[in-house]
Design a protein around this motif. Structure first.
Motif, mmCIF file in Angstrom:
data_model
loop_
_atom_site.group_PDB
_atom_site.id
_atom_site.type_symbol
_atom_site.label_atom_id
_atom_site.label_comp_id
_atom_site.label_asym_id
_atom_site.label_seq_id
_atom_site.Cartn_x
_atom_site.Cartn_y
_atom_site.Cartn_z
ATOM 1 N N SER A 344 32.934 9.702 15.776
ATOM 2 C CA SER A 344 32.786 11.150 15.893
ATOM 3 C C SER A 344 32.130 11.525 17.227
ATOM 4 O O SER A 344 32.587 12.433 17.938
ATOM 5 C CB SER A 344 31.959 11.642 14.695
ATOM 6 N N ALA A 345 31.064 10.799 17.586
ATOM 7 C CA ALA A 345 30.371 11.110 18.843
ATOM 8 C C ALA A 345 31.285 10.833 20.040
ATOM 9 O O ALA A 345 31.330 11.608 21.000
ATOM 10 C CB ALA A 345 29.096 10.275 18.942
ATOM 11 N N SER A 347 34.512 10.871 20.056
ATOM 12 C CA SER A 347 35.588 11.851 20.063
ATOM 13 C C SER A 347 35.144 13.116 20.804
ATOM 14 O O SER A 347 35.861 13.649 21.651
ATOM 15 C CB SER A 347 35.979 12.178 18.614
ATOM 16 N N ASP A 348 33.920 13.562 20.512
ATOM 17 C CA ASP A 348 33.380 14.746 21.196
ATOM 18 C C ASP A 348 33.206 14.466 22.682
ATOM 19 O O ASP A 348 33.581 15.267 23.534
ATOM 20 C CB ASP A 348 32.014 15.133 20.603
ATOM 21 N N GLU A 349 32.639 13.311 22.980
ATOM 22 C CA GLU A 349 32.316 12.962 24.365
ATOM 23 C C GLU A 349 33.585 12.871 25.228
ATOM 24 O O GLU A 349 33.605 13.288 26.370
ATOM 25 C CB GLU A 349 31.580 11.607 24.355
ATOM 26 N N ASN A 350 34.656 12.313 24.634
ATOM 27 C CA ASN A 350 35.859 12.043 25.434
ATOM 28 C C ASN A 350 36.991 13.041 25.192
ATOM 29 O O ASN A 350 38.088 12.871 25.731
ATOM 30 C CB ASN A 350 36.365 10.623 25.140
ATOM 31 N N GLY A 351 36.743 14.047 24.372
ATOM 32 C CA GLY A 351 37.757 15.059 24.107
ATOM 33 C C GLY A 351 38.988 14.499 23.407
ATOM 34 O O GLY A 351 40.112 14.909 23.681
ATOM 35 N N TRP A 352 38.772 13.563 22.490
ATOM 36 C CA TRP A 352 39.911 12.915 21.828
ATOM 37 C C TRP A 352 40.407 13.633 20.574
ATOM 38 O O TRP A 352 41.538 13.462 20.170
ATOM 39 C CB TRP A 352 39.542 11.477 21.432
ATOM 40 N N ASP A 353 39.509 14.330 19.910
ATOM 41 C CA ASP A 353 39.859 14.928 18.625
ATOM 42 C C ASP A 353 40.413 13.859 17.666
ATOM 43 O O ASP A 353 41.517 13.973 17.123
ATOM 44 C CB ASP A 353 40.884 16.052 18.848
ATOM 45 N N SER A 388 30.173 14.761 9.852
ATOM 46 C CA SER A 388 30.439 13.612 10.737
ATOM 47 C C SER A 388 29.749 12.354 10.228
ATOM 48 O O SER A 388 30.161 11.252 10.545
ATOM 49 C CB SER A 388 30.014 13.918 12.168
#
Ligand code: 6PG
Length: 472
Positions: A344-345, A347-353, A388
């Motif tokens: 989850s972290a 995903s947020d950090e790398n803009g992966w969704d 999350s």
């Protein structure tokens, strides 16, 4: 000749099995290995599938053998070998050909490679493949990162070769650039934690309750029919049943207690730390492998501290086995929760969704951490409001409320007896802290302020404050 559907470079155990799997699904595969003898022996062992392979002696031959636009799977050693392979292929392939790195790459490398190739091409997919040799041959779990467009072009082949969970292919597009390789890394981190926890529970049964490997193997076999149902529990039962053909002893008794590691568990711990995510079970498991490597030091330390022999864990019975089962279940769930929190972290950090439901879905079969509980996790993520951290998802709360007391009992007993349970202990410590509305972090803040005037927040009003102790 330009009629192969796909190319595959690297005919080691994983690559060879993946090539056979693809051919089994009716595709023609152009295969290449740097050492041609490996290609020859692969072809000799291909049996009835041999007609579906085009053995190639050089990279230009391989490229020429594939129908454009060409998908080419690279199953080579992670790291520099992948960069060298890309450099060697670049002048030979077209802009819309797709290079697929199916090894255990560090996702930072994958991002760098995607950036370096840019829009000029070729295209690049970073694909995590789990399931070991058997999975590669009969159906792995496949975690895909890259552009949706590239994914769409190889989706039919990847879905066809993937493991099936009740007919559902365990293969999914997870996000751009390094998303697939990151998810695979977290998979391996959870794998490390689960393996270590199993080894600790085994240790309690073996060294604390004096059970034989065979007895313990039967316990694991039984557990595999219940809440712990999973691949790792299943194979542990099988491992414990096996005897060494040379000595007749249980195989586990003659294996040196020094665990190897290729690095993916360590990457998980490093990435989780970099993201500020406490993945304590994974950290403990990685450290336990590092401690296992210090064999000589441990042997020397055992001499020094030998005076404090543990006395065993006391009475053994049905209730003991039940408590160990529940404790392992609770700890395993906590490891999954930590892994998903890291996802989850990131995903947020790398803009992966990242699609958490899909990740749990494709981990239900084919991969090393497949388990019955992943179905529960998948269902939890069907509810969009799932937080999350899985520890507070309703289905998990119910299970953990029931199982956590056993984890406390088991860890307490082990600690009192002087037996090492670093990953189980880490799981419990995380759980107890996570469910604490007020931890003693206020004391850390006071100490920081005392020696460094770092300031602290107050519980009763906003602002930045200092204590009444003056300069430290
Ligand atoms: C998998 C495995 C696979 C491999 C690990 C072992 O998902 O199929 O995780 O990737 O077995 O690389 O890792 P260690 O050598 O670090 O234990």
């Amino acid at each position: 000749m330009t009629d192969a559907d796909i190319g595959l470079i690297g005919l080691g155990v994983m690559g060879a099995n993946l090539a056979l799997n693809i051919a089994d699904k009716g595709h023609t595969v152009a295969v290449y290995n740097r050492t041609p003898e490996k290609t020859d022996s692969f072809m000799q062992q291909a049996g009835s599938l041999a007609d579906r392979f085009v053995p190639c002696r050089s990279l230009p031959d391989l490229v020429a053998a594939i129908r454009p636009p060409r998908p080419i799977i690279m199953m080579v050693k992670a790291g520099e070998a992948v960069d060298e392979q890309i450099d060697a292929l670049k002048p030979l392939v077209a802009a819309d050909d797709i290079l697929i790195d199916a090894g255990n790459a560090n996702f930072h490398d994958t991002r760098r490679r995607v950036d370096a190739l840019g829009t000029a091409g070729p295209r690049f997919l970073g694909v995590g493949v789990s399931g070991g040799a058997e999975g590669a041959r009969n159906g792995p779990s496949i975690m895909i990162g890259g552009t949706r467009e590239s994914y769409a072009r190889v989706e039919p082949i990847l879905s066809a070769i993937a493991a099936r969970y009740e007919d559902d292919p365990c293969s999914a597009y997870l996000g751009s650039d390094g998303a697939g390789h990151f998810v695979k890394t977290i998979h391996n981190g959870i794998e490390y934690a689960n393996m270590q926890m199993i080894a600790e529970i085994f240790g309690l049964l073996r060294n604390g309750y004096g059970r034989s490997p065979k007895d313990i193997g039967h316990i694991f076999d039984r557990w595999n029919g219940g809440m712990l149902k999973s691949y790792l529990i299943e194979i542990t039962g099988k491992v414990l049943a096996a005897d060494d053909p040379d000595t007749g002893q249980p195989v586990v008794d003659i294996i040196l207690d020094r665990a190897g590691q290729k690095g993916t568990g360590r990457w998980t711990a490093i990435e989780a730390q970099a993201l500020g995510v406490p993945a304590t079970t994974i950290e403990a498991a990685v450290s336990a492998r590092a401690l296992s490597a210090l064999k000589q030091e441990r042997v020397a330390a055992a001499e020094i501290y030998d005076a404090r022999h543990f006395d065993g864990l006391g009475d053994y019975g049905v209730e003991t086995v039940k408590a160990l089962e529940k404790a392992l279940h609770a700890a395993t769930i906590i490891a999954y929760a930590q892994g998903f929190a890291a996802l989850s972290a990131a995903s947020d950090e790398n803009g992966w969704d990242l699609p958490y439901r899909d990740i749990a879905r494709i981990w239900r079969a084919g991969c090393i951490i497949r388990s019955a509980f992943l179905d529960v996790i998948m269902r939890a993520y069907e509810d969009a409001s799932t937080p999350s951290n899985l520890l507070v998802a309703p289905a998990v709360v119910e299970t953990l409320t029931e199982a956590a007391p056993a984890l406390r009992t088991v860890v307490a007993g082990a600690v009192a007896a002087g037996m090492p349970v670093p990953a189980l202990g880490a799981a419990l410590g995380y759980f107890e802290t996570y469910r604490s509305a007020r931890t003693t972090a206020y004391l850390l803040q006071a100490q920081r302020d005392y020696f460094g005037e770092h300031g602290f927040e107050r519980t009763d009003r906003p602002g930045d404050f200092h204590g009444p102790w003056g300069p430290g």
